[in-house]
Write a protein that holds these residues in place. Structure first.
Motif, mmCIF file in Angstrom:
data_model
loop_
_atom_site.group_PDB
_atom_site.id
_atom_site.type_symbol
_atom_site.label_atom_id
_atom_site.label_comp_id
_atom_site.label_asym_id
_atom_site.label_seq_id
_atom_site.Cartn_x
_atom_site.Cartn_y
_atom_site.Cartn_z
ATOM 1 N N MET A 1 1.689 -5.301 4.416
ATOM 2 C CA MET A 1 0.414 -4.930 3.813
ATOM 3 C C MET A 1 0.671 -4.415 2.402
ATOM 4 O O MET A 1 1.526 -3.574 2.182
ATOM 5 N N GLY A 2 -0.079 -4.935 1.440
ATOM 6 C CA GLY A 2 0.116 -4.543 0.057
ATOM 7 C C GLY A 2 -0.924 -3.536 -0.419
ATOM 8 O O GLY A 2 -2.065 -3.519 0.054
ATOM 9 N N ILE A 3 -0.524 -2.691 -1.359
ATOM 10 C CA ILE A 3 -1.400 -1.701 -1.973
ATOM 11 C C ILE A 3 -1.340 -1.916 -3.479
ATOM 12 O O ILE A 3 -0.252 -2.040 -4.047
ATOM 13 N N PHE A 4 -2.515 -1.953 -4.103
ATOM 14 C CA PHE A 4 -2.505 -2.086 -5.560
ATOM 15 C C PHE A 4 -3.622 -1.253 -6.175
ATOM 16 O O PHE A 4 -4.781 -1.353 -5.785
ATOM 17 N N ARG A 5 -3.227 -0.409 -7.110
ATOM 18 C CA ARG A 5 -4.150 0.271 -8.000
ATOM 19 C C ARG A 5 -3.400 0.500 -9.308
ATOM 20 O O ARG A 5 -2.176 0.337 -9.364
ATOM 21 N N ALA A 6 -4.105 0.837 -10.353
ATOM 22 C CA ALA A 6 -3.467 0.907 -11.668
ATOM 23 C C ALA A 6 -2.288 1.866 -11.702
ATOM 24 O O ALA A 6 -1.283 1.604 -12.369
ATOM 25 N N ASP A 7 -2.372 2.996 -10.974
ATOM 26 C CA ASP A 7 -1.321 4.009 -11.026
ATOM 27 C C ASP A 7 -0.362 3.951 -9.851
ATOM 28 O O ASP A 7 0.578 4.749 -9.780
ATOM 29 N N LEU A 8 -0.567 3.032 -8.906
ATOM 30 C CA LEU A 8 0.276 3.001 -7.709
ATOM 31 C C LEU A 8 0.258 1.616 -7.076
ATOM 32 O O LEU A 8 -0.798 1.007 -6.928
ATOM 33 N N GLN A 9 1.443 1.127 -6.711
ATOM 34 C CA GLN A 9 1.570 -0.127 -5.973
ATOM 35 C C GLN A 9 2.525 0.123 -4.807
ATOM 36 O O GLN A 9 3.410 0.968 -4.904
ATOM 37 N N GLY A 10 2.337 -0.612 -3.712
ATOM 38 C CA GLY A 10 3.219 -0.378 -2.578
ATOM 39 C C GLY A 10 3.078 -1.397 -1.478
ATOM 40 O O GLY A 10 2.209 -2.271 -1.506
ATOM 41 N N ARG A 11 3.969 -1.259 -0.490
ATOM 42 C CA ARG A 11 3.969 -2.109 0.698
ATOM 43 C C ARG A 11 4.337 -1.272 1.917
ATOM 44 O O ARG A 11 5.097 -0.314 1.816
ATOM 45 N N CYS A 12 3.805 -1.662 3.064
ATOM 46 C CA CYS A 12 4.180 -1.036 4.326
ATOM 47 C C CYS A 12 3.692 -1.940 5.457
ATOM 48 O O CYS A 12 2.890 -2.848 5.239
ATOM 49 N N ASP A 13 4.182 -1.690 6.667
ATOM 50 C CA ASP A 13 3.757 -2.483 7.823
ATOM 51 C C ASP A 13 2.519 -1.908 8.483
ATOM 52 O O ASP A 13 1.802 -2.607 9.194
ATOM 53 N N SER A 14 2.258 -0.612 8.278
ATOM 54 C CA SER A 14 1.116 0.026 8.921
ATOM 55 C C SER A 14 0.483 1.032 7.965
ATOM 56 O O SER A 14 1.185 1.855 7.372
ATOM 57 N N LEU A 15 -0.845 0.963 7.811
ATOM 58 C CA LEU A 15 -1.557 1.857 6.889
ATOM 59 C C LEU A 15 -2.838 2.346 7.550
ATOM 60 O O LEU A 15 -3.580 1.566 8.167
ATOM 61 N N THR A 16 -3.109 3.641 7.424
ATOM 62 C CA THR A 16 -4.333 4.243 7.952
ATOM 63 C C THR A 16 -4.959 5.098 6.863
ATOM 64 O O THR A 16 -4.257 5.857 6.182
ATOM 65 N N TYR A 17 -6.280 4.968 6.697
ATOM 66 C CA TYR A 17 -6.982 5.748 5.673
ATOM 67 C C TYR A 17 -8.005 6.663 6.331
ATOM 68 O O TYR A 17 -8.868 6.208 7.083
ATOM 69 N N ASP A 18 -7.891 7.960 6.064
ATOM 70 C CA ASP A 18 -8.819 8.954 6.578
ATOM 71 C C ASP A 18 -9.860 9.251 5.496
ATOM 72 O O ASP A 18 -9.576 9.921 4.506
ATOM 73 N N ARG A 19 -11.060 8.735 5.668
ATOM 74 C CA ARG A 19 -12.094 8.908 4.650
ATOM 75 C C ARG A 19 -12.514 10.366 4.488
ATOM 76 O O ARG A 19 -12.834 10.807 3.385
ATOM 77 N N GLN A 20 -12.507 11.091 5.576
ATOM 78 C CA GLN A 20 -12.965 12.479 5.528
ATOM 79 C C GLN A 20 -12.068 13.334 4.646
ATOM 80 O O GLN A 20 -12.561 14.159 3.863
ATOM 81 N N ASP A 21 -10.767 13.151 4.739
ATOM 82 C CA ASP A 21 -9.814 13.953 3.959
ATOM 83 C C ASP A 21 -9.251 13.204 2.755
ATOM 84 O O ASP A 21 -8.452 13.767 1.998
ATOM 85 N N SER A 22 -9.626 11.921 2.580
ATOM 86 C CA SER A 22 -9.089 11.079 1.483
ATOM 87 C C SER A 22 -7.566 11.031 1.521
ATOM 88 O O SER A 22 -6.888 11.158 0.497
ATOM 89 N N VAL A 23 -7.023 10.856 2.734
ATOM 90 C CA VAL A 23 -5.577 10.800 2.922
ATOM 91 C C VAL A 23 -5.197 9.412 3.433
ATOM 92 O O VAL A 23 -5.856 8.854 4.311
ATOM 93 N N ILE A 24 -4.119 8.858 2.840
ATOM 94 C CA ILE A 24 -3.597 7.552 3.254
ATOM 95 C C ILE A 24 -2.262 7.780 3.958
ATOM 96 O O ILE A 24 -1.381 8.459 3.428
ATOM 97 N N TYR A 25 -2.118 7.227 5.165
ATOM 98 C CA TYR A 25 -0.878 7.344 5.933
ATOM 99 C C TYR A 25 -0.176 5.987 5.945
ATOM 100 O O TYR A 25 -0.788 4.957 6.254
ATOM 101 N N LEU A 26 1.117 5.987 5.607
ATOM 102 C CA LEU A 26 1.905 4.761 5.593
ATOM 103 C C LEU A 26 3.122 4.941 6.496
ATOM 104 O O LEU A 26 3.758 5.996 6.464
ATOM 105 N N SER A 27 3.442 3.910 7.268
ATOM 106 C CA SER A 27 4.609 3.992 8.154
ATOM 107 C C SER A 27 5.290 2.633 8.242
ATOM 108 O O SER A 27 4.772 1.631 7.747
ATOM 109 N N HIS A 28 6.477 2.627 8.889
ATOM 110 C CA HIS A 28 7.276 1.417 9.072
ATOM 111 C C HIS A 28 7.751 0.858 7.735
ATOM 112 O O HIS A 28 7.190 -0.101 7.194
ATOM 113 N N ASP A 29 8.781 1.497 7.185
ATOM 114 C CA ASP A 29 9.453 1.059 5.963
ATOM 115 C C ASP A 29 8.508 0.976 4.758
ATOM 116 O O ASP A 29 8.436 -0.047 4.082
#
Length: 220
Positions: A1-29
């Protein structure tokens, strides 16, 4: 799974986004990039504030790699790491537990004067313009300085070093071709001017034939 924004790019196998706290969780390398800095760990947590990255927490085998002006790899690793952001760039990194660092000392950004290698229970690194400014060793530090002529290949990298630029996603790869940056319009070729036609020389005027002299009439 790819992530792209102007200030941050990334990859991971699993991603979860918590809208209430605006927190992104990434796991598996997971692997993330901010400017010239690469961050890896067993799992990560990105905290946002007002739509911008505020903190990034790296859990287990945390590793940060950044390139200097001479493309040397400055490195820091530890059991747990917290990166603090300001104006879309890393400003501070706290390394907690089994902290190690390897940084190149430069002379005027043009030559390497040596390599600083340090080990400490905890470290604090401060940055300016995405470049390391200071390292503070907080608990039981051990440091050494290696001159360039004594630097061996095995001294240039910390254990578990992995530089992964080919995995860095682009806008097109992540969002699709319709979201790619607009192509710069091609400049229209300036039509070549046709050479001006050479004016033809006017033909010289024809000479009029001299009138034939009439014989004088003689009256008898």
């Amino acid at each position: 799974m790819g992530i792209f924004r102007a200030d941050l790019q990334g990859r991971c196998d699993s991603l979860t986004y918590d809208r209430q706290d605006s927190v992104i969780y990434l796991s598996h390398d997971p692997v993330l990039w901010n400017n010239k800095n690469q961050l890896t760990a067993d799992s990560m947590q990105i905290q946002q504030r007002k739509g911008q990255i505020d903190q990034m927490r790296l859990y287990g085998h945390a590793f940060s790699i950044g390139q200097d002006t001479l493309l040397n790899f400055n490195q820091v690793k530890g059991r747990y790491m917290v990166a603090y952001f300001r104006d879309k760039s890393i400003k501070k990194i706290d390394v907690l537990g089994n902290a190690e660092s390897l940084y190149y000392a430069l002379e005027g950004d043009t030559a390497v004067s040596g390599v600083n290698k340090s080990v400490s229970a905890t470290m604090a690194l401060r940055f300016a313009d995405s470049k390391l400014q200071t390292i503070s060793f907080l608990t039981n530090p051990e440091a050494s300085f290696i001159p360039p002529n004594e630097l061996k290949p095995e001294d240039a990298k910390l254990k578990d070093f992995r530089w992964r630029p080919k995995e860095r996603p682009t806008r097109r790869q992540t969002l699709g071709k319709h979201f790619a940056l607009p192509a710069k319009p091609k400049k229209k070729a300036t039509p070549k001017k046709k050479p001006a036609a050479t004016p033809r020389k006017a033909a010289p005027p024809k000479k009029k034939a001299a009138p034939t002299a009439q014989k004088p009439v003689v009256k008898k």
